[in-house]
Scaffold this active site. Structure first.
Site, mmCIF file in Angstrom:
data_model
loop_
_atom_site.group_PDB
_atom_site.id
_atom_site.type_symbol
_atom_site.label_atom_id
_atom_site.label_comp_id
_atom_site.label_asym_id
_atom_site.label_seq_id
_atom_site.Cartn_x
_atom_site.Cartn_y
_atom_site.Cartn_z
ATOM 1 N NE ARG A 238 -13.538 -23.604 42.776
ATOM 2 C CZ ARG A 238 -12.301 -24.113 43.217
ATOM 3 N NH1 ARG A 238 -11.332 -23.855 42.331
ATOM 4 N NH2 ARG A 238 -12.062 -24.692 44.387
ATOM 5 C CB VAL A 239 -14.683 -27.660 38.154
ATOM 6 C CG1 VAL A 239 -14.779 -29.076 38.723
ATOM 7 C CG2 VAL A 239 -15.340 -27.244 36.819
ATOM 8 C CB CYS A 243 -14.371 -29.078 51.242
ATOM 9 S SG CYS A 243 -13.267 -28.835 52.723
ATOM 10 C CB CYS A 256 -12.968 -26.144 50.306
ATOM 11 S SG CYS A 256 -11.862 -27.460 49.857
ATOM 12 N N GLY A 286 -13.432 -34.980 50.347
ATOM 13 C CA GLY A 286 -12.053 -35.534 50.711
ATOM 14 C C GLY A 286 -11.231 -36.063 49.503
ATOM 15 C CG ASP A 325 -7.301 -36.649 43.758
ATOM 16 O OD1 ASP A 325 -8.537 -37.011 43.290
ATOM 17 O OD2 ASP A 325 -7.139 -35.647 43.813
ATOM 18 N NE ARG A 327 -10.079 -34.415 43.620
ATOM 19 C CZ ARG A 327 -9.237 -33.103 43.765
ATOM 20 N NH1 ARG A 327 -10.252 -31.709 43.916
ATOM 21 N NH2 ARG A 327 -8.053 -33.094 43.767
#
Length: 415
Positions: A238-239, A243, A256, A286, A325, A327
């Site tokens: 899991r990446v 949050c 999350c 976020g 976004d 990220r």
């Protein structure tokens, strides 16, 4: 007080014997690559920025208040990793790993001579062993989804893990290529939009490595770490991007924490059958917009005259932040290259952004595991509908798209 005469600001390249040690990014071993020196050492600093990311500011406060000696050198004699990792072929070459130092966990041994001579070299990766306990473990044990085996999971609901902390180390030329921008534009943007905090970004083109003041990455490995990179051993992963409201405080406005704990459960099960589980936890609150922006968006959503709707979900985000976004999932696969991982059997994520980033770096995925419907909080359906409409994730639980499936089994040097 710190004697300012002993601090040499690296705004102009030194010459001759005062030139800092060269970093040859992507070299085949630590000595050829050279140490990352981010502490105060006269003209020997060879990177932009300082160690410890955003915590470097707290170090400055501790020095200013007299709580920390400015010449303190950490004693690394008992800090060596509890698990040996690498080297792997993916560590070689300028462009495979661009956002972390693959040798960051072995500096105490690789650069023993330099440390003994007083060079302010610090590890940027630390590896230890621990136990973790989640309330969801006990729920899963009672429901029979998990069973204690005494090795991975105890009867008390504690899981044995290997924990790895990683501070970002950015190789600017490789980072620019990964983002498909020029190094000059990258340097100027980093300089300008950090308020000129790092002048070396635009005055020291000879310094190619940057220690950015951002959050770190934490890895949780379930099962034997060597199963991560051993062919024939299955991997669940899991990446997860931070949050705080949900992961820690249980807010029910998003999925999350439920998705994170579901991923951990999948990791435990895979480890119990001889494989490994991996949680990659990125400090990107976020969607990397930050928690203040996140809460402002919450207010905008709640005060929308038409109500909190999937149609307005990203519109309100863009009104506040200017972007949906930040990220940059294209940097995320570096962790997998560092761990020698080439294939993930069970990827506990439906994010196409994450999946595509892995595929572009030659890391193949077998099965993609969605969050079970019963784990989606009632108030989180708006977010799920909005992300689906925006193309954030796919409904296919088993999916290696045709245009990417051909990557499986190909030589890593192709990427």
């Amino acid at each position: 007080m710190t004697d300012i005469r002993h601090i040499v600001l690296a705004t102009h390249p030194p010459s001759g014997s005062h030139k800092p040690p060269e970093i040859i990014w992507g070299a085949g071993n630590a000595q050829d690559r050279g140490p990352v020196i981010g502490g105060l050492s006269g003209g020997k600093r060879n990177v932009i920025g300082a160690h410890s990311g955003s915590y470097g500011v707290y170090r400055a406060l501790a020095v200013a208040s007299g709580d920390l000696s400015p010449v303190h050198r950490p004693d690394l004699s008992l800090t060596r990793p509890s698990v040996e990792i690498g080297p792997f072929p993916q560590w070689n070459g300028e462009d495979r790993i661009v956002s972390l130092d693959p040798y960051g966990h072995i500096v105490a041994d690789a650069f023993e001579g330099e440390l003994a001579a007083g060079a302010p070299i610090q590890p940027t990766i630390a590896i230890t062993k621990a136990r973790i306990m989640l309330p969801e473990f006990k729920d899963a044990l009672r429901a029979g989804r998990l069973k204690p085996d005494g090795r991975i999971l105890t009867k008390a609901g504690e899981a044995n893990v290997t924990k790895i902390a990683i501070e970002p180390v950015w190789y600017l030329p490789g980072l620019a290529r990964r983002l498909d921008v020029t190094e000059v534009s990258l340097r100027h943007a980093l300089f300008e939009y950090t308020g000129g905090m790092f002048p070396e970004l635009v005055t020291r083109s000879d310094l190619k490595v940057f220690l950015p003041p951002i959050g770190s990455i934490t890895l949780y490995v379930f099962g034997a770490p060597e199963a991560l990179w051993t062919e024939g051993r299955r991997l669940a992963c899991r990446v997860h991007d931070e949050c705080n409201g949900s992961d820690v405080f249980g807010s029910d406005i998003c999925t999350c924490r439920p998705y994170l704990t579901h991923g951990i459960e999948e990791c435990v099960q895979e480890a119990q059958t001889g494989g490994a589980g991996l949680i990659v936890y990125n400090r990107k609150e976020g969607r990397a917009l930050g928690e203040v922006t996140k809460f402002l968006v919450y207010n905008a959503r709640k005060r929308n005259p038409d109500g909190d709707t999937a149609e307005a979900y990203f519109e309100k985000t863009e009104c506040v932040a200017g972007v949906q976004d930040m990220r940059f999932q294209s940097l995320m696969p570096d962790v997998f290259h560092w761990l020698g991982i080439t294939h993930i059997d069970r990827f506990v994520s439906m994010s196409d952004m994450k999946f595509n980033a892995l595929a572009e770096q030659g890391i193949t995925v077998g099965e993609r595991i969605p969050i079970p419907d019963e784990l989606i909080p009632g108030d989180a359906h708006v977010e799920m509908d909005a992300k689906k409409a925006a193309g954030y994730y796919t409904d296919d639980s088993v999916s290696t798209p045709d245009d990417l499936s051909a990557t499986k089994g190909r030589n890593l040097n192709d990427y």
